[in-house]
Design a protein around this motif. Sequence first.
Motif, PDB file in Angstrom:
ATOM      1  N   SER A  93       0.743  -1.080   0.206  1.00  0.00           N
ATOM      2  CA  SER A  93      -0.195   0.187  -0.028  1.00  0.00           C
ATOM      3  C   SER A  93       0.390   1.522  -0.130  1.00  0.00           C
ATOM      4  O   SER A  93       1.972   1.217   0.278  1.00  0.00           O
ATOM      5  CB  SER A  93      -1.090   0.166   1.298  1.00  0.00           C
ATOM      6  OG  SER A  93      -0.175  -0.089   2.234  1.00  0.00           O
ATOM      7  N   CYS A  94       0.393   2.173  -0.317  1.00  0.00           N
ATOM      8  CA  CYS A  94       1.265   3.527  -0.871  1.00  0.00           C
ATOM      9  C   CYS A  94       1.106   4.164   1.094  1.00  0.00           C
ATOM     10  O   CYS A  94       0.406   3.888   1.650  1.00  0.00           O
ATOM     11  CB  CYS A  94       0.523   4.427  -1.413  1.00  0.00           C
ATOM     12  SG  CYS A  94       1.029   5.938  -1.577  1.00  0.00           S
ATOM     13  N   GLN A  95       2.690   4.272   0.751  1.00  0.00           N
ATOM     14  CA  GLN A  95       3.119   5.133   2.455  1.00  0.00           C
ATOM     15  C   GLN A  95       3.610   6.326   2.054  1.00  0.00           C
ATOM     16  O   GLN A  95       4.252   7.364   2.473  1.00  0.00           O
ATOM     17  CB  GLN A  95       4.891   4.314   2.060  1.00  0.00           C
ATOM     18  CG  GLN A  95       5.146   3.212   1.879  1.00  0.00           C
ATOM     19  CD  GLN A  95       3.796   2.057   3.737  1.00  0.00           C
ATOM     20  OE1 GLN A  95       4.039   2.421   4.418  1.00  0.00           O
ATOM     21  NE2 GLN A  95       3.292   1.524   3.025  1.00  0.00           N
ATOM     22  N   TYR A 119       5.024   3.986  -3.620  1.00  0.00           N
ATOM     23  CA  TYR A 119       3.712   4.752  -3.521  1.00  0.00           C
ATOM     24  C   TYR A 119       2.463   4.004  -4.297  1.00  0.00           C
ATOM     25  O   TYR A 119       2.997   3.067  -5.487  1.00  0.00           O
ATOM     26  CB  TYR A 119       4.327   6.162  -4.059  1.00  0.00           C
ATOM     27  CG  TYR A 119       5.344   7.089  -2.887  1.00  0.00           C
ATOM     28  CD1 TYR A 119       5.011   6.607  -1.568  1.00  0.00           C
ATOM     29  CD2 TYR A 119       6.141   7.128  -3.587  1.00  0.00           C
ATOM     30  CE1 TYR A 119       5.099   7.374  -0.578  1.00  0.00           C
ATOM     31  CE2 TYR A 119       7.236   7.552  -2.797  1.00  0.00           C
ATOM     32  CZ  TYR A 119       6.346   7.876  -1.655  1.00  0.00           C
ATOM     33  OH  TYR A 119       7.620   8.548  -0.383  1.00  0.00           O
ATOM     34  N   CYS A 120       1.434   4.167  -4.693  1.00  0.00           N
ATOM     35  CA  CYS A 120       0.448   4.468  -5.411  1.00  0.00           C
ATOM     36  C   CYS A 120       0.695   5.010  -6.924  1.00  0.00           C
ATOM     37  O   CYS A 120       2.290   6.174  -7.109  1.00  0.00           O
ATOM     38  CB  CYS A 120      -1.158   5.242  -5.394  1.00  0.00           C
ATOM     39  SG  CYS A 120      -1.370   6.312  -5.040  1.00  0.00           S
ATOM     40  N   ASN A 121       0.148   4.727  -7.993  1.00  0.00           N
ATOM     41  CA  ASN A 121       0.229   5.738  -9.492  1.00  0.00           C
ATOM     42  C   ASN A 121       1.020   7.240  -9.048  1.00  0.00           C
ATOM     43  O   ASN A 121       1.229   7.934  -9.242  1.00  0.00           O
ATOM     44  CB  ASN A 121      -0.340   5.284 -10.623  1.00  0.00           C
ATOM     45  CG  ASN A 121      -0.027   4.517 -11.430  1.00  0.00           C
ATOM     46  OD1 ASN A 121       0.988   5.232 -12.046  1.00  0.00           O
ATOM     47  ND2 ASN A 121      -1.009   4.476 -12.464  1.00  0.00           N
ATOM     48  N   GLU A 122      -0.836   7.520  -8.305  1.00  0.00           N
ATOM     49  CA  GLU A 122      -0.417   9.224  -8.405  1.00  0.00           C
ATOM     50  C   GLU A 122       0.730   9.564  -7.543  1.00  0.00           C
ATOM     51  O   GLU A 122       1.429  11.146  -7.545  1.00  0.00           O
ATOM     52  CB  GLU A 122      -2.142   9.672  -7.671  1.00  0.00           C
ATOM     53  CG  GLU A 122      -2.341  11.227  -8.003  1.00  0.00           C
ATOM     54  CD  GLU A 122      -3.161  11.039  -6.833  1.00  0.00           C
ATOM     55  OE1 GLU A 122      -3.030  11.975  -5.832  1.00  0.00           O
ATOM     56  OE2 GLU A 122      -3.958   9.714  -6.564  1.00  0.00           O
ATOM     57  N   HIS A 123       0.784   9.169  -6.431  1.00  0.00           N
ATOM     58  CA  HIS A 123       1.922   9.234  -5.381  1.00  0.00           C
ATOM     59  C   HIS A 123       3.622   9.629  -6.362  1.00  0.00           C
ATOM     60  O   HIS A 123       4.243   9.850  -5.849  1.00  0.00           O
ATOM     61  CB  HIS A 123       1.807   8.721  -4.467  1.00  0.00           C
ATOM     62  CG  HIS A 123       0.936   9.780  -3.407  1.00  0.00           C
ATOM     63  ND1 HIS A 123      -0.091   9.322  -2.818  1.00  0.00           N
ATOM     64  CD2 HIS A 123       0.203  10.938  -3.327  1.00  0.00           C
ATOM     65  CE1 HIS A 123      -1.198   9.722  -2.650  1.00  0.00           C
ATOM     66  NE2 HIS A 123      -0.681  10.994  -2.660  1.00  0.00           N
ATOM     67  N   CYS A 124       3.548   7.853  -7.196  1.00  0.00           N
ATOM     68  CA  CYS A 124       5.142   7.847  -7.419  1.00  0.00           C
ATOM     69  C   CYS A 124       5.187   8.922  -8.797  1.00  0.00           C
ATOM     70  O   CYS A 124       5.945   9.547  -8.871  1.00  0.00           O
ATOM     71  CB  CYS A 124       4.575   7.275  -8.578  1.00  0.00           C
ATOM     72  SG  CYS A 124       4.887   5.186  -7.593  1.00  0.00           S
TER      73      CYS A 124
HETATM   74 ZN   LIG Z   1      -0.904   7.240  -2.381  1.00  0.00          ZN
END
Ligand SMILES: [Zn+2]
Length: 132
Positions: A93-95, A119-124
């Motif tokens: 899960s996104c950290q 991270y998730c896509n967006e946060h990457c």
């Molecule tokens: Zn995220």
Amino acid sequence: MTFKWTDENVQKLKKMLANGKSAREIAEELGGISRNSVIGKAHRLGISAQNEKKKAKTASPSKEVKKKAESNVKPIKQVIHISQATPRSSENSCQWPIGDPGTSEFKFCYEPAKPGRPYCNEHCNIAYRKIK
Ligand SMILES: [Zn+2]
């Protein structure tokens, strides 16, 4: 107007508690009753569904994470660096930290992370843009 705990009012109380209404909101909705009476009645009914308790419950499991995050979080670039150095493959899960560390609003994104990334896509997109 004297307030009475009729079946109807009790049902209303239960319903509003279930919907996460605060005691104050419920008292206003029922009318002619104090916030304390609402809390007392809920307690007697065995419903301890106060909003604050719910929040505290969801917040506590991440307390340790939060403490760690606090010491790591200061400059955001450093956090990204640390996360890259030690990818937690067990946690998919996104950290990405959201909100101010130390406030009750603080949490991690927890969206499904990209494979091999913290991270998730967006946060990457945000993280790896910033680091350049
Ligand atoms: Zn995220």
